[in-house]
Design a protein around this motif. Structure first.
Motif, mmCIF file in Angstrom:
data_model
loop_
_atom_site.group_PDB
_atom_site.id
_atom_site.type_symbol
_atom_site.label_atom_id
_atom_site.label_comp_id
_atom_site.label_asym_id
_atom_site.label_seq_id
_atom_site.Cartn_x
_atom_site.Cartn_y
_atom_site.Cartn_z
ATOM 1 N N GLN A 93 0.835 -1.202 0.000
ATOM 2 C CA GLN A 93 0.000 0.000 0.000
ATOM 3 C C GLN A 93 0.872 1.256 0.000
ATOM 4 O O GLN A 93 0.611 2.205 -0.746
ATOM 5 C CB GLN A 93 -0.924 -0.001 1.221
ATOM 6 C CG GLN A 93 -2.021 -1.021 1.133
ATOM 7 C CD GLN A 93 -2.807 -1.164 2.433
ATOM 8 O OE1 GLN A 93 -2.358 -0.734 3.489
ATOM 9 N NE2 GLN A 93 -3.978 -1.793 2.338
ATOM 10 N N ILE A 94 1.914 1.258 0.842
ATOM 11 C CA ILE A 94 2.794 2.428 0.919
ATOM 12 C C ILE A 94 3.519 2.635 -0.413
ATOM 13 O O ILE A 94 3.622 3.768 -0.906
ATOM 14 C CB ILE A 94 3.793 2.287 2.090
ATOM 15 C CG1 ILE A 94 3.041 2.377 3.421
ATOM 16 C CG2 ILE A 94 4.887 3.338 2.028
ATOM 17 C CD1 ILE A 94 3.866 2.024 4.641
ATOM 18 N N VAL A 95 3.993 1.554 -1.013
ATOM 19 C CA VAL A 95 4.673 1.660 -2.317
ATOM 20 C C VAL A 95 3.703 2.190 -3.370
ATOM 21 O O VAL A 95 4.039 3.092 -4.159
ATOM 22 C CB VAL A 95 5.267 0.296 -2.738
ATOM 23 C CG1 VAL A 95 5.745 0.326 -4.186
ATOM 24 C CG2 VAL A 95 6.419 -0.098 -1.821
ATOM 25 N N GLY A 96 2.494 1.655 -3.377
ATOM 26 C CA GLY A 96 1.498 2.129 -4.344
ATOM 27 C C GLY A 96 1.160 3.594 -4.146
ATOM 28 O O GLY A 96 1.077 4.362 -5.122
ATOM 29 N N ASN A 99 3.947 5.832 -5.301
ATOM 30 C CA ASN A 99 3.919 5.970 -6.766
ATOM 31 C C ASN A 99 2.881 7.008 -7.184
ATOM 32 O O ASN A 99 3.115 7.800 -8.096
ATOM 33 C CB ASN A 99 3.623 4.634 -7.434
ATOM 34 C CG ASN A 99 4.790 3.683 -7.369
ATOM 35 O OD1 ASN A 99 5.936 4.097 -7.237
ATOM 36 N ND2 ASN A 99 4.511 2.382 -7.452
ATOM 37 N N LEU A 100 1.726 6.977 -6.522
ATOM 38 C CA LEU A 100 0.683 7.970 -6.834
ATOM 39 C C LEU A 100 1.117 9.381 -6.447
ATOM 40 O O LEU A 100 0.776 10.352 -7.131
ATOM 41 C CB LEU A 100 -0.617 7.613 -6.100
ATOM 42 C CG LEU A 100 -1.355 6.361 -6.580
ATOM 43 C CD1 LEU A 100 -2.553 6.073 -5.676
ATOM 44 C CD2 LEU A 100 -1.811 6.528 -8.024
ATOM 45 N N LEU A 101 1.868 9.499 -5.351
ATOM 46 C CA LEU A 101 2.313 10.816 -4.907
ATOM 47 C C LEU A 101 3.315 11.441 -5.887
ATOM 48 O O LEU A 101 3.469 12.660 -5.933
ATOM 49 C CB LEU A 101 2.946 10.733 -3.515
ATOM 50 C CG LEU A 101 1.971 10.540 -2.357
ATOM 51 C CD1 LEU A 101 2.720 10.268 -1.066
ATOM 52 C CD2 LEU A 101 1.087 11.776 -2.194
ATOM 53 N N GLU A 102 3.969 10.626 -6.677
ATOM 54 C CA GLU A 102 4.923 11.154 -7.660
ATOM 55 C C GLU A 102 4.226 11.841 -8.843
ATOM 56 O O GLU A 102 4.855 12.560 -9.602
ATOM 57 C CB GLU A 102 5.820 10.016 -8.173
ATOM 58 C CG GLU A 102 6.809 9.521 -7.154
ATOM 59 C CD GLU A 102 7.630 8.339 -7.657
ATOM 60 O OE1 GLU A 102 7.244 7.681 -8.653
ATOM 61 O OE2 GLU A 102 8.674 8.067 -7.034
ATOM 62 N N CYS A 103 2.959 11.592 -8.967
ATOM 63 C CA CYS A 103 2.198 12.182 -10.077
ATOM 64 C C CYS A 103 2.000 13.680 -9.805
ATOM 65 O O CYS A 103 1.458 14.071 -8.768
ATOM 66 C CB CYS A 103 0.859 11.472 -10.218
ATOM 67 S SG CYS A 103 -0.138 12.114 -11.566
ATOM 68 N N ILE A 112 -3.522 14.834 0.666
ATOM 69 C CA ILE A 112 -3.877 14.662 2.087
ATOM 70 C C ILE A 112 -4.511 13.292 2.303
ATOM 71 O O ILE A 112 -4.204 12.598 3.285
ATOM 72 C CB ILE A 112 -4.817 15.809 2.552
ATOM 73 C CG1 ILE A 112 -4.043 17.127 2.580
ATOM 74 C CG2 ILE A 112 -5.432 15.495 3.922
ATOM 75 C CD1 ILE A 112 -4.909 18.352 2.826
ATOM 76 N N LYS A 113 -5.370 12.891 1.391
ATOM 77 C CA LYS A 113 -6.008 11.575 1.472
ATOM 78 C C LYS A 113 -4.956 10.459 1.402
ATOM 79 O O LYS A 113 -4.990 9.490 2.166
ATOM 80 C CB LYS A 113 -7.026 11.441 0.334
ATOM 81 C CG LYS A 113 -8.067 10.399 0.519
ATOM 82 C CD LYS A 113 -9.045 10.486 -0.646
ATOM 83 C CE LYS A 113 -10.284 9.692 -0.372
ATOM 84 N NZ LYS A 113 -11.212 9.702 -1.511
ATOM 85 N N MET A 114 -3.991 10.598 0.471
ATOM 86 C CA MET A 114 -2.950 9.590 0.312
ATOM 87 C C MET A 114 -2.040 9.536 1.546
ATOM 88 O O MET A 114 -1.620 8.452 1.975
ATOM 89 C CB MET A 114 -2.133 9.868 -0.949
ATOM 90 C CG MET A 114 -2.871 9.516 -2.224
ATOM 91 S SD MET A 114 -1.822 9.718 -3.656
ATOM 92 C CE MET A 114 -2.643 11.065 -4.479
ATOM 93 N N LYS A 119 -0.346 6.829 6.514
ATOM 94 C CA LYS A 119 -0.381 6.779 7.974
ATOM 95 C C LYS A 119 -1.097 5.510 8.450
ATOM 96 O O LYS A 119 -0.627 4.825 9.364
ATOM 97 C CB LYS A 119 -1.076 8.018 8.529
ATOM 98 C CG LYS A 119 -1.047 8.105 10.036
ATOM 99 C CD LYS A 119 -1.660 9.402 10.532
ATOM 100 C CE LYS A 119 -1.590 9.475 12.043
ATOM 101 N NZ LYS A 119 -2.173 10.709 12.560
ATOM 102 N N ALA A 120 -2.201 5.158 7.828
ATOM 103 C CA ALA A 120 -2.943 3.944 8.203
ATOM 104 C C ALA A 120 -2.080 2.704 7.967
ATOM 105 O O ALA A 120 -2.050 1.779 8.791
ATOM 106 C CB ALA A 120 -4.248 3.858 7.421
ATOM 107 N N SER A 121 -1.351 2.708 6.856
ATOM 108 C CA SER A 121 -0.470 1.568 6.566
ATOM 109 C C SER A 121 0.668 1.503 7.584
ATOM 110 O O SER A 121 1.043 0.412 8.038
ATOM 111 C CB SER A 121 0.102 1.679 5.153
ATOM 112 O OG SER A 121 -0.926 1.569 4.196
#
Length: 152
Positions: A93-96, A99-103, A112-114, A119-121
C-alpha cells in the motif's frame, strides 16, 4: 574267595574311592566357578537394568524435545505467515501510494487523502510489529523457561 581276590577288590575300591574323591573335588571347583559366574551374571543383569532405565529416561527426554521442536517450528511458521501476509500488505500500500504521490497532477485533497493512507499503513505495520514482538517474546520465554514445551 581267595586272598588275592580280596586284595584286587581292595585295590579297585581304593582306586574307585580315589576317582570319586577327585570327581568330588572337580565338582566343588565347578560349583565355585558357577557361583562366581552366577554372581557376575547377576551384577551384569543389574547393570543392564540400570542402562535400560537410563535409556527409557533418555527416550522420554527425546520425545519431549521432539514435541518442543514441533511446537517451536509451528511458532516460527506463524511468524513467517505474519511477515509474509501482514507486513506485505501495508508495504504494498505504501509503495502504491508513493507511486501515486509522484504524479504531479494530484490535488491537495488527494495528497492529504494519500498521506492518510500512508499513515494507516504505517499504523498497521506498527500493530504488526508489536504482535510479532509478543510472539517472539513468547517463543523465547518458553524456550528459556522450559526446554520442551511451548504454551499455545
Amino acid at each position: 574267595m581267595k586272598y588275592a581276590d580280596h586284595i584286587r577288590i581292595a585295590k579297585e575300591l581304593r582306586l574307585a574311592n580315589h576317582k570319586l574323591a577327585h570327581q568330588y573335588s572337580e565338582k566343588k571347583k565347578r560349583a565355585a566357578e558357577l557361583s562366581i559366574a552366577n554372581t557376575e551374571l547377576a551384577f551384569q543383569n543389574k547393570e543392564k537394568e540400570c542402562r535400560a532405565e537410563e535409556l527409557i529416561a533418555i527416550n522420554n527426554d527425546l520425545k519431549k524435545a521432539e514435541k518442543y521442536q514441533k511446537q517451536y517450528i509451528k511458532g516460527l511458521e506463524k511468524m513467517m505467515y505474519f511477515i509474509s501476509h501482514r507486513v506485505r500488505q501495508p508495504i504494498c500500500q505504501i509503495v502504491g501510494i508513493s507511486n501515486l504521490l509522484e504524479c504531479p497532477k494530484n490535488s491537495l485533497e488527494e495528497i492529504i487523502k494519500m498521506v492518510g493512507y500512508v499513515k494507516a499503513s504505517a499504523l498497521s505495520l506498527d500493530t504488526f510489529t508489536k504482535d510479532l514482538t509478543k510472539l517472539i517474546q513468547k517463543l523465547t520465554h518458553t524456550h528459556s523457561s522450559s526446554r520442551y514445551t511451548i504454551d499455545s
